[in-house]
Design a protein around this motif. Structure first.
Motif, PDB file in Angstrom:
ATOM      1  N   THR A   3       0.833  -1.200   0.000  1.00 12.59           N
ATOM      2  CA  THR A   3       0.000   0.000   0.000  1.00 12.59           C
ATOM      3  C   THR A   3       0.871   1.254   0.000  1.00 12.59           C
ATOM      4  OG1 THR A   3      -1.799  -1.122   1.156  1.00 12.59           O
ATOM      5  CG2 THR A   3      -1.743   1.269   1.299  1.00 12.59           C
ATOM      6  N   GLN A   4       1.908   1.213   0.777  1.00 10.71           N
ATOM      7  CA  GLN A   4       2.821   2.359   0.830  1.00 10.71           C
ATOM      8  C   GLN A   4       3.420   2.650  -0.545  1.00 10.71           C
ATOM      9  OE1 GLN A   4       5.866   1.844   3.763  1.00 10.71           O
ATOM     10  NE2 GLN A   4       6.456   4.013   3.727  1.00 10.71           N
ATOM     11  N   ARG A   6       2.111   1.791  -3.436  1.00 11.50           N
ATOM     12  CA  ARG A   6       1.060   2.272  -4.337  1.00 11.50           C
ATOM     13  C   ARG A   6       0.744   3.743  -4.071  1.00 11.50           C
ATOM     14  NH1 ARG A   6      -1.677  -1.962  -2.672  1.00 11.50           N
ATOM     15  NH2 ARG A   6      -3.436  -0.661  -2.050  1.00 11.50           N
ATOM     16  N   LEU A   7       0.812   4.142  -2.810  1.00 10.00           N
ATOM     17  CA  LEU A   7       0.594   5.558  -2.485  1.00 10.00           C
ATOM     18  C   LEU A   7       1.680   6.421  -3.126  1.00 10.00           C
ATOM     19  CD1 LEU A   7      -0.479   5.195   1.254  1.00 10.00           C
ATOM     20  CD2 LEU A   7      -1.825   6.321  -0.541  1.00 10.00           C
ATOM     21  N   ILE A   8       2.903   5.952  -3.056  1.00 10.03           N
ATOM     22  CA  ILE A   8       4.003   6.727  -3.649  1.00 10.03           C
ATOM     23  C   ILE A   8       3.883   6.798  -5.168  1.00 10.03           C
ATOM     24  CG2 ILE A   8       6.501   6.801  -4.033  1.00 10.03           C
ATOM     25  CD1 ILE A   8       6.910   5.740  -1.237  1.00 10.03           C
ATOM     26  N   SER A   9       3.627   5.654  -5.807  1.00 13.14           N
ATOM     27  CA  SER A   9       3.594   5.696  -7.279  1.00 13.14           C
ATOM     28  C   SER A   9       2.365   6.462  -7.777  1.00 13.14           C
ATOM     29  CB  SER A   9       3.669   4.287  -7.870  1.00 13.14           C
ATOM     30  OG  SER A   9       2.592   3.507  -7.421  1.00 13.14           O
ATOM     31  N   SER A  10       1.260   6.382  -7.044  1.00 13.75           N
ATOM     32  CA  SER A  10       0.090   7.182  -7.425  1.00 13.75           C
ATOM     33  C   SER A  10       0.404   8.672  -7.304  1.00 13.75           C
ATOM     34  CB  SER A  10      -1.101   6.844  -6.528  1.00 13.75           C
ATOM     35  OG  SER A  10      -1.490   5.499  -6.711  1.00 13.75           O
ATOM     36  N   THR A  11       1.117   9.019  -6.264  1.00 11.58           N
ATOM     37  CA  THR A  11       1.491  10.426  -6.083  1.00 11.58           C
ATOM     38  C   THR A  11       2.449  10.866  -7.185  1.00 11.58           C
ATOM     39  OG1 THR A  11       1.246  10.152  -3.686  1.00 11.58           O
ATOM     40  CG2 THR A  11       2.430  12.099  -4.449  1.00 11.58           C
ATOM     41  N   GLN A  12       3.370   9.999  -7.562  1.00  9.51           N
ATOM     42  CA  GLN A  12       4.274  10.324  -8.675  1.00  9.51           C
ATOM     43  C   GLN A  12       3.478  10.679  -9.931  1.00  9.51           C
ATOM     44  OE1 GLN A  12       6.819   6.574  -8.218  1.00  9.51           O
ATOM     45  NE2 GLN A  12       8.282   8.006  -9.097  1.00  9.51           N
ATOM     46  N   GLU A  13       2.500   9.828 -10.239  1.00 10.89           N
ATOM     47  CA  GLU A  13       1.689  10.073 -11.443  1.00 10.89           C
ATOM     48  C   GLU A  13       0.917  11.388 -11.343  1.00 10.89           C
ATOM     49  OE1 GLU A  13       0.696   5.287 -12.004  1.00 10.89           O
ATOM     50  OE2 GLU A  13      -0.939   6.760 -11.994  1.00 10.89           O
ATOM     51  N   LEU A  14       0.282  11.586 -10.207  1.00  9.17           N
ATOM     52  CA  LEU A  14      -0.550  12.781 -10.064  1.00  9.17           C
ATOM     53  C   LEU A  14       0.269  14.070 -10.055  1.00  9.17           C
ATOM     54  CD1 LEU A  14      -3.208  11.346  -7.633  1.00  9.17           C
ATOM     55  CD2 LEU A  14      -3.683  12.430  -9.833  1.00  9.17           C
ATOM     56  N   ALA A  27      -7.491  12.372  -4.094  1.00 12.99           N
ATOM     57  CA  ALA A  27      -7.192  11.822  -5.421  1.00 12.99           C
ATOM     58  C   ALA A  27      -6.105  10.753  -5.331  1.00 12.99           C
ATOM     59  CB  ALA A  27      -6.777  12.946  -6.376  1.00 12.99           C
ATOM     60  N   ILE A  28      -5.119  11.006  -4.501  1.00  9.52           N
ATOM     61  CA  ILE A  28      -4.038  10.031  -4.310  1.00  9.52           C
ATOM     62  C   ILE A  28      -4.601   8.729  -3.751  1.00  9.52           C
ATOM     63  CG2 ILE A  28      -1.970   9.499  -2.972  1.00  9.52           C
ATOM     64  CD1 ILE A  28      -1.377  12.567  -2.996  1.00  9.52           C
ATOM     65  N   GLN A  29      -5.432   8.846  -2.717  1.00  9.74           N
ATOM     66  CA  GLN A  29      -6.002   7.661  -2.076  1.00  9.74           C
ATOM     67  C   GLN A  29      -6.839   6.862  -3.064  1.00  9.74           C
ATOM     68  OE1 GLN A  29      -8.073   9.703   1.057  1.00  9.74           O
ATOM     69  NE2 GLN A  29      -6.135  10.616   1.725  1.00  9.74           N
ATOM     70  N   GLN A  30      -7.652   7.549  -3.846  1.00 10.08           N
ATOM     71  CA  GLN A  30      -8.486   6.850  -4.816  1.00 10.08           C
ATOM     72  C   GLN A  30      -7.642   6.106  -5.834  1.00 10.08           C
ATOM     73  OE1 GLN A  30     -11.070   9.983  -6.204  1.00 10.08           O
ATOM     74  NE2 GLN A  30     -12.680   9.482  -4.705  1.00 10.08           N
ATOM     75  N   ARG A  31      -6.605   6.770  -6.368  1.00  4.52           N
ATOM     76  CA  ARG A  31      -5.787   6.110  -7.379  1.00  4.52           C
ATOM     77  C   ARG A  31      -5.008   4.936  -6.790  1.00  4.52           C
ATOM     78  NH1 ARG A  31      -2.819   8.926 -12.428  1.00  4.52           N
ATOM     79  NH2 ARG A  31      -4.749  10.128 -12.209  1.00  4.52           N
ATOM     80  N   ALA A  32      -4.639   5.072  -5.527  1.00  8.05           N
ATOM     81  CA  ALA A  32      -3.871   3.996  -4.884  1.00  8.05           C
ATOM     82  C   ALA A  32      -4.784   2.903  -4.338  1.00  8.05           C
ATOM     83  CB  ALA A  32      -3.016   4.578  -3.760  1.00  8.05           C
ATOM     84  N   GLY A  33      -6.084   3.169  -4.328  1.00  7.47           N
ATOM     85  CA  GLY A  33      -7.005   2.207  -3.734  1.00  7.47           C
ATOM     86  C   GLY A  33      -6.786   2.056  -2.236  1.00  7.47           C
ATOM     87  N   HIS A  41      -1.318   6.936   8.010  1.00 10.39           N
ATOM     88  CA  HIS A  41      -0.500   6.018   8.809  1.00 10.39           C
ATOM     89  C   HIS A  41       0.942   5.991   8.293  1.00 10.39           C
ATOM     90  CE1 HIS A  41       0.802   2.510  11.040  1.00 10.39           C
ATOM     91  NE2 HIS A  41       1.210   1.994   9.898  1.00 10.39           N
ATOM     92  N   HIS A  42       1.084   5.948   6.964  1.00 11.16           N
ATOM     93  CA  HIS A  42       2.416   5.816   6.371  1.00 11.16           C
ATOM     94  C   HIS A  42       3.142   7.149   6.211  1.00 11.16           C
ATOM     95  CE1 HIS A  42       2.088   1.545   5.554  1.00 11.16           C
ATOM     96  NE2 HIS A  42       0.901   1.739   5.026  1.00 11.16           N
ATOM     97  N   PHE A  43       2.372   8.223   6.069  1.00  8.88           N
ATOM     98  CA  PHE A  43       2.986   9.536   5.846  1.00  8.88           C
ATOM     99  C   PHE A  43       2.328  10.576   6.744  1.00  8.88           C
ATOM    100  CE2 PHE A  43       3.178   6.999   2.003  1.00  8.88           C
ATOM    101  CZ  PHE A  43       4.537   7.031   1.711  1.00  8.88           C
ATOM    102  N   THR A  44       3.083  11.584   7.109  1.00  7.36           N
ATOM    103  CA  THR A  44       2.537  12.592   8.025  1.00  7.36           C
ATOM    104  C   THR A  44       1.531  13.497   7.316  1.00  7.36           C
ATOM    105  OG1 THR A  44       4.262  14.198   7.555  1.00  7.36           O
ATOM    106  CG2 THR A  44       4.713  12.618   9.297  1.00  7.36           C
ATOM    107  N   GLY A  45       1.577  13.570   5.996  1.00 16.96           N
ATOM    108  CA  GLY A  45       0.650  14.429   5.264  1.00 16.96           C
ATOM    109  C   GLY A  45       1.075  14.551   3.822  1.00 16.96           C
ATOM    110  N   LYS A  46       0.445  15.428   3.113  1.00 19.70           N
ATOM    111  CA  LYS A  46       0.722  15.592   1.686  1.00 19.70           C
ATOM    112  C   LYS A  46       2.181  15.963   1.393  1.00 19.70           C
ATOM    113  CE  LYS A  46      -0.723  18.708  -2.057  1.00 19.70           C
ATOM    114  NZ  LYS A  46      -1.798  19.544  -2.630  1.00 19.70           N
ATOM    115  N   PRO A  47       2.777  16.902   2.119  1.00 20.81           N
ATOM    116  CA  PRO A  47       4.174  17.253   1.812  1.00 20.81           C
ATOM    117  C   PRO A  47       5.116  16.062   1.993  1.00 20.81           C
ATOM    118  CG  PRO A  47       3.174  18.906   3.248  1.00 20.81           C
ATOM    119  CD  PRO A  47       2.209  17.767   3.188  1.00 20.81           C
ATOM    120  N   ASP A  48       4.885  15.287   3.025  1.00 22.24           N
ATOM    121  CA  ASP A  48       5.743  14.126   3.291  1.00 22.24           C
ATOM    122  C   ASP A  48       5.638  13.095   2.161  1.00 22.24           C
ATOM    123  OD1 ASP A  48       7.455  12.512   4.826  1.00 22.24           O
ATOM    124  OD2 ASP A  48       5.743  11.384   5.613  1.00 22.24           O
ATOM    125  N   LEU A  49       4.423  12.835   1.740  1.00 23.94           N
ATOM    126  CA  LEU A  49       4.197  11.888   0.648  1.00 23.94           C
ATOM    127  C   LEU A  49       4.780  12.421  -0.662  1.00 23.94           C
ATOM    128  CD1 LEU A  49       3.010   9.414  -0.617  1.00 23.94           C
ATOM    129  CD2 LEU A  49       0.720  10.352  -0.296  1.00 23.94           C
TER     130      LEU A  49
END
Lengths: 189, 189
Positions: A3-4, A6-14, A27-33, A41-49
């Motif tokens: 999941t972590q 997928r969150l990173i690669s979805s953020t890369q794309e977006l 939008a990140i959560q939706q794309r990452a499912g 849980h995995h990141f402190t927020g949008k800037p961290d991700l």
DNA sequence: GTCTATATTTTGATAGAC
DNA sequence: GTCTATCAAAATATAGAC
């Protein structure tokens, strides 16, 4: 892929498609499912991700460029290989795009991968130009750092021209134009 | 200056600084010193106001470029004058910046001024290159459209490099690099 | 680790008084 | 023409159950 991941690669794309300001956690959560809880849980927020995503994109971009620039051939051939590499000109550059975003430039954590990527690229290209001068490929009068900056700028600016036109052609024109100027020995003044 | 004018010029500034996605109606109103009512009286909404602002920015940019490109001197001197013109490299290009914004590119009304500005610029530069070839300034082998695209790309890409570095120098390096490559007759192969 | 519920602020706009 | 409500949706989280 976790999941972590997928969150990173979805953020890369977006980030590539919509930039930092235009990319929402939702939008990140939706794309990452993934749900809200997973992301926070995995990141402190949008800037961290975003920092994680940009770091990974920078690494990937550098590896792709190095594959061309460190390959076989003369300096000119390697620079030409880099410039003529297959690219989706209308998507633009994942990293160069971030330079336009004020929130990225203002945050040292987010700007670092952008700054480092271009510092590395310009340095690597400058070394190649100097190598070509030693080999007699390029005029000795050229300044390697200036020439390297011009080459890197043609790529980044080519993306701008292509997106503005809604057509890849201006990108290819700019690359051909730069290569023709570089091919000093082929010139007839 | 009328309220309508202040709304447009405030939008021009904010689009330059923060892009379309990053510019809110509220921020525009505050900078213009106008209330919600004024904005929605003069414009149907954010896209309408942005279209007016981009149209005006495009006009201004074109006038500034034409002042250099249509001036006196040889083709090389006029291109050099354009490239070396005083610019705030860290602010970047008001129009080129918009090419990165997906909402601008997706809306024909907003993309039109961006597309037209670069189409004009590339055309004008291509004419100048061809003029320089006729005069014997540039090698006849250069393709004018390709060379023009490369020159325009160096400026746009130079902004990207400068913003990424947090320093104007890469912009100036790119410009010097491009001019050195263009100055064919000064070269010693 | 992941989920759902909740909370605050901003966005982008409309309504209607003056 | 301009102003002050008011509003629905989205952005960006936090809380706490499972």
């Amino acid at each position: 892929m976790s999941t972590q991941d997928r969150l990173i690669s979805s953020t890369q794309e977006l980030l590539w498609e919509r930039g930092y300001v235009g990319t929402s956690p939702k939008a990140i959560q939706q794309r990452a499912g993934a749900g809200q809880g997973s992301m926070y849980h995995h990141f402190t927020g949008k800037p961290d991700l975003a920092a994680a995503a940009l770091g990974r994109s920078a690494e990937e971009l550098r590896a792709a460029a190095a594959a061309q620039l460190d390959g076989p051939g003369t300096a000119y051939q390697r620079i030409a290989g880099y410039l003529l590499r297959e690219r989706d000109a209308l998507r633009g550059c994942r990293i160069g795009r971030m330079a336009q975003d004020p929130d990225v430039i203002a945050d040292p954590q987010l700007r670092a991968p952008v700054e480092e990527t271009f510092a590395w690229l310009r340095g690597r290209l400058a070394d190649l130009v100097a190598e070509g001068q030693t080999a007699g490929e390029f005029p000795a009068a050229l300044d390697p750092a200036d020439t390297a900056a011009a080459i890197a700028a043609v790529v980044q600016g080519g993306y701008v021209l292509a997106r503005a036109a809604g057509d890849e052609e201006p990108f290819h024109q700019a690359v051909r134009g730069a290569l023709a100027l570089l091919a000093a020995d082929r010139r007839e003044p």
